[in-house]
Design a protein around this motif. Sequence first.
Motif, PDB file in Angstrom:
ATOM      1  N   LYS A   1     -19.129 -17.363 -33.393  1.00  0.00           N
ATOM      2  CA  LYS A   1     -17.678 -17.562 -33.443  1.00  0.00           C
ATOM      3  C   LYS A   1     -17.042 -17.144 -32.126  1.00  0.00           C
ATOM      4  CE  LYS A   1     -15.209 -15.024 -36.303  1.00  0.00           C
ATOM      5  NZ  LYS A   1     -14.127 -14.423 -35.524  1.00  0.00           N
ATOM      6  N   GLY A   2     -16.083 -17.921 -31.676  1.00  0.00           N
ATOM      7  CA  GLY A   2     -15.339 -17.574 -30.470  1.00  0.00           C
ATOM      8  C   GLY A   2     -14.107 -16.756 -30.829  1.00  0.00           C
ATOM      9  N   ASP A   3     -13.178 -16.632 -29.905  1.00  0.00           N
ATOM     10  CA  ASP A   3     -11.937 -15.901 -30.170  1.00  0.00           C
ATOM     11  C   ASP A   3     -11.196 -16.536 -31.350  1.00  0.00           C
ATOM     12  OD1 ASP A   3     -12.430 -14.245 -28.043  1.00  0.00           O
ATOM     13  OD2 ASP A   3     -11.240 -15.420 -26.631  1.00  0.00           O
ATOM     14  N   ALA A   4     -10.617 -15.690 -32.174  1.00  0.00           N
ATOM     15  CA  ALA A   4      -9.859 -16.195 -33.331  1.00  0.00           C
ATOM     16  C   ALA A   4      -8.396 -15.775 -33.202  1.00  0.00           C
ATOM     17  CB  ALA A   4     -10.453 -15.648 -34.622  1.00  0.00           C
ATOM     18  N   TYR A   5      -7.514 -16.659 -33.580  1.00  0.00           N
ATOM     19  CA  TYR A   5      -6.078 -16.402 -33.460  1.00  0.00           C
ATOM     20  C   TYR A   5      -5.378 -16.666 -34.795  1.00  0.00           C
ATOM     21  CZ  TYR A   5      -7.091 -16.877 -28.472  1.00  0.00           C
ATOM     22  OH  TYR A   5      -7.615 -16.728 -27.225  1.00  0.00           O
TER      23      TYR A   5
ATOM     24  N   SER B   1     -25.042 -20.613 -30.152  1.00  0.00           N
ATOM     25  CA  SER B   1     -25.347 -19.179 -30.047  1.00  0.00           C
ATOM     26  C   SER B   1     -25.868 -18.751 -28.686  1.00  0.00           C
ATOM     27  CB  SER B   1     -26.405 -18.799 -31.083  1.00  0.00           C
ATOM     28  OG  SER B   1     -25.823 -18.680 -32.329  1.00  0.00           O
TER      29      SER B   1
ATOM     30  N   CYS C   1      -1.527 -14.565 -32.152  1.00  0.00           N
ATOM     31  CA  CYS C   1      -2.133 -13.314 -31.768  1.00  0.00           C
ATOM     32  C   CYS C   1      -3.650 -13.373 -31.909  1.00  0.00           C
ATOM     33  CB  CYS C   1      -1.575 -12.253 -32.713  1.00  0.00           C
ATOM     34  SG  CYS C   1      -1.892 -10.619 -32.206  1.00  0.00           S
ATOM     35  N   LYS C   2      -4.369 -12.907 -30.908  1.00  0.00           N
ATOM     36  CA  LYS C   2      -5.833 -12.894 -30.991  1.00  0.00           C
ATOM     37  C   LYS C   2      -6.259 -11.777 -31.940  1.00  0.00           C
ATOM     38  CE  LYS C   2      -9.087 -11.760 -27.693  1.00  0.00           C
ATOM     39  NZ  LYS C   2      -9.710 -11.937 -26.380  1.00  0.00           N
ATOM     40  N   VAL C   3      -6.947 -12.131 -32.982  1.00  0.00           N
ATOM     41  CA  VAL C   3      -7.314 -11.127 -33.979  1.00  0.00           C
ATOM     42  C   VAL C   3      -8.802 -10.800 -33.974  1.00  0.00           C
ATOM     43  CG1 VAL C   3      -5.399 -11.490 -35.551  1.00  0.00           C
ATOM     44  CG2 VAL C   3      -7.417 -12.941 -35.727  1.00  0.00           C
ATOM     45  N   ASP C   4      -9.607 -11.627 -33.365  1.00  0.00           N
ATOM     46  CA  ASP C   4     -11.042 -11.363 -33.288  1.00  0.00           C
ATOM     47  C   ASP C   4     -11.564 -11.860 -31.955  1.00  0.00           C
ATOM     48  OD1 ASP C   4     -12.323  -9.964 -35.227  1.00  0.00           O
ATOM     49  OD2 ASP C   4     -12.566 -11.659 -36.590  1.00  0.00           O
ATOM     50  N   SER C   5     -12.353 -11.035 -31.295  1.00  0.00           N
ATOM     51  CA  SER C   5     -12.941 -11.464 -30.035  1.00  0.00           C
ATOM     52  C   SER C   5     -14.214 -12.257 -30.293  1.00  0.00           C
ATOM     53  CB  SER C   5     -13.270 -10.254 -29.172  1.00  0.00           C
ATOM     54  OG  SER C   5     -12.091  -9.659 -28.735  1.00  0.00           O
ATOM     55  N   ALA C   6     -14.549 -13.073 -29.327  1.00  0.00           N
ATOM     56  CA  ALA C   6     -15.735 -13.924 -29.476  1.00  0.00           C
ATOM     57  C   ALA C   6     -17.004 -13.089 -29.601  1.00  0.00           C
ATOM     58  CB  ALA C   6     -15.835 -14.856 -28.273  1.00  0.00           C
ATOM     59  N   GLU C   7     -17.913 -13.566 -30.449  1.00  0.00           N
ATOM     60  CA  GLU C   7     -19.225 -12.919 -30.529  1.00  0.00           C
ATOM     61  C   GLU C   7     -19.969 -13.202 -29.229  1.00  0.00           C
ATOM     62  OE1 GLU C   7     -20.951 -14.700 -33.995  1.00  0.00           O
ATOM     63  OE2 GLU C   7     -19.476 -13.800 -35.333  1.00  0.00           O
TER      64      GLU C   7
ATOM     65  N   ILE D   1     -22.817 -14.135 -26.419  1.00  0.00           N
ATOM     66  CA  ILE D   1     -23.896 -15.133 -26.362  1.00  0.00           C
ATOM     67  C   ILE D   1     -25.210 -14.431 -26.668  1.00  0.00           C
ATOM     68  CG2 ILE D   1     -25.159 -16.709 -24.844  1.00  0.00           C
ATOM     69  CD1 ILE D   1     -22.565 -17.088 -23.289  1.00  0.00           C
ATOM     70  N   ARG D   2     -25.987 -15.017 -27.555  1.00  0.00           N
ATOM     71  CA  ARG D   2     -27.258 -14.391 -27.922  1.00  0.00           C
ATOM     72  C   ARG D   2     -28.323 -14.649 -26.867  1.00  0.00           C
ATOM     73  NH1 ARG D   2     -27.786 -15.901 -34.308  1.00  0.00           N
ATOM     74  NH2 ARG D   2     -26.940 -13.986 -35.127  1.00  0.00           N
ATOM     75  N   ASP D   3     -29.233 -13.698 -26.784  1.00  0.00           N
ATOM     76  CA  ASP D   3     -30.383 -13.863 -25.906  1.00  0.00           C
ATOM     77  C   ASP D   3     -31.270 -14.961 -26.494  1.00  0.00           C
ATOM     78  OD1 ASP D   3     -32.072 -11.618 -23.919  1.00  0.00           O
ATOM     79  OD2 ASP D   3     -33.051 -13.375 -24.763  1.00  0.00           O
ATOM     80  N   ILE D   4     -31.700 -15.885 -25.648  1.00  0.00           N
ATOM     81  CA  ILE D   4     -32.488 -17.024 -26.131  1.00  0.00           C
ATOM     82  C   ILE D   4     -33.802 -16.565 -26.786  1.00  0.00           C
ATOM     83  CG2 ILE D   4     -33.644 -17.413 -23.890  1.00  0.00           C
ATOM     84  CD1 ILE D   4     -32.462 -20.184 -26.299  1.00  0.00           C
TER      85      ILE D   4
ATOM     86  N   TYR E   1     -34.124 -14.403 -28.882  1.00  0.00           N
ATOM     87  CA  TYR E   1     -33.903 -14.119 -30.310  1.00  0.00           C
ATOM     88  C   TYR E   1     -34.483 -15.250 -31.160  1.00  0.00           C
ATOM     89  CZ  TYR E   1     -31.492 -13.472 -34.749  1.00  0.00           C
ATOM     90  OH  TYR E   1     -31.216 -13.330 -36.075  1.00  0.00           O
ATOM     91  N   ARG E   2     -34.333 -16.475 -30.673  1.00  0.00           N
ATOM     92  CA  ARG E   2     -34.896 -17.601 -31.422  1.00  0.00           C
ATOM     93  C   ARG E   2     -36.426 -17.494 -31.457  1.00  0.00           C
ATOM     94  NH1 ARG E   2     -33.570 -23.477 -29.393  1.00  0.00           N
ATOM     95  NH2 ARG E   2     -31.635 -23.320 -30.557  1.00  0.00           N
TER      96      ARG E   2
ATOM     97  N   CYS F   1     -37.317 -15.005 -34.015  1.00  0.00           N
ATOM     98  CA  CYS F   1     -37.165 -15.581 -35.365  1.00  0.00           C
ATOM     99  C   CYS F   1     -38.344 -16.492 -35.693  1.00  0.00           C
ATOM    100  CB  CYS F   1     -35.861 -16.368 -35.471  1.00  0.00           C
ATOM    101  SG  CYS F   1     -34.391 -15.345 -35.466  1.00  0.00           S
TER     102      CYS F   1
END
Lengths: 236, 277
Positions: A102-106, A141, B19-25, B27-30, B32-33, B36
Amino acid sequence: MVCLPDGNRPIGFKWIFLLLCSMKKKMFWIFVAALMVLPIAGKAQKYEFKPGSDLSLSIGAFPIDATIVEYISGGNSYEYDDPYYYPETDLWRLYQTGNIRKGDAYITGAINLAYTYKFHKWFELSAYLTYSGYYADYYQSFSTERLFTKSIHSIGVMPFARFVYHNRKYLKLYSGIGCGLALLVDKTGSHTESYIMPAISLNYFGIRVGNKVYGFADFSIGTAGQISAGIGVKLN
Amino acid sequence: MKRIIIFTLAIFTAIISSCKVDSAEPIRDITYRGQCIFEITSGKGISPYLVGIDNVLKAEEVVNASAEKRDSLEDLYFPEYKIRSNEDCIYIKDYAYIYKTNNIPISEVGAVRNYISQEFQMSIICVGSGIYDLTSATISPLEPNTIIQAQVSRFFSQNWAYPSSIYSYQLSGYGLYSEFVDSWYVYYDDYSESGKNSHYDVNYSFDSSNPLKAIRIGTNDVFRFISGHLHMEVSGTALGNEIDEVDATLSYDGNDGNVNYVVSTIHYRGETRKWNM
């Protein structure tokens, strides 16, 4: 508008409750100050009520609607019935669906436009038009490649009855209740779903300061926001 | 006019007030796949066979035990099952059958057993002291499939926390883990086409110079892989004609019976990273 610190995801209603408590504390002192000047203001004003209308705009924090549900769930409200999650369990998820982040959420909060007609010194009727939105991008991802966007738009129309129990020229205290319908448009990628939902707001305390141009703050439960503040103008 | 200006400004403020309420997750390290892929292959493709050979060895131990020891061994190795047997077959009730193709004891060279569970079947041949050849056959073309052609070496590795975990196993050979999915519930139209008839294969081979080693924790149907190297080659729907290669090298702290923690070093798409397991 109430902003959350970046990266701090709420832990359900407990978090909201704490936020409301902290907000209420500040508002409480404003309320106390307003009450202290109330007798003076009341005595000072010679006020003759005239029926008329006004237009107001307010922004409400944490409206109880689909946008806040999406936010509280961390943008993962679909995870339980959807193959996009638990990618580590199967190869097909890992390669084809599970590799999203998920990216930034607003969220916009509830933006309320209201037309009000004052029938009586103690009674007003408003028509509310409320918009509330949520927006988040989703990415691959392992890269910055954008896969899709999730957005929720809620547009509500609501008649609202307001009971003014302290009515002076420059200060009004009131409570009210409104009930209507909202159109909810939930869009994920190219997939769109629409619903009609009830729109309800119970305003347990409101304060309005000013006359031709006024500011106001409402404490409510419902789709118009739990704490809202705005500005209004007298039309006639 | 003044009121109109004020109200217009208020509308503008409301529109831009999101308003920004959640920051982006992040980028995962490749890799990780890659990690898995190793966990899926080892957990679903290899582990069931080790459970099978472990069950065979333990079930025979129960059956061949003296009358006074039999019940306690059954409780130790198969606390949730009952063991029944006759001359030709050992039955782990509601779980698996072990057919004796010959009557040579399982610990002696030449012993042959057929293990049949709900998920798969395989033949087990004793080829040396504590060394067994495993050969499996696929059952269903739609469920995740596994084929193995491997040799396992058994070692005693008493774990005091898990008294039933008396063996660790070391593998050599190769195998295939395969997935076929005919369709799935598609929420996002963007992927609706790729969500049908997907098929993935992982061809894997054990490294004879650094064989993969695993231990069963208690009586769970899962083995924990603790050391060794596994080379995996993934092919499938989303990859087209490409082959995704993954190398996993495991190392652990402690002894076989008491593994403190296992670290996997994953080499995938030119990147290398260590992951805790």
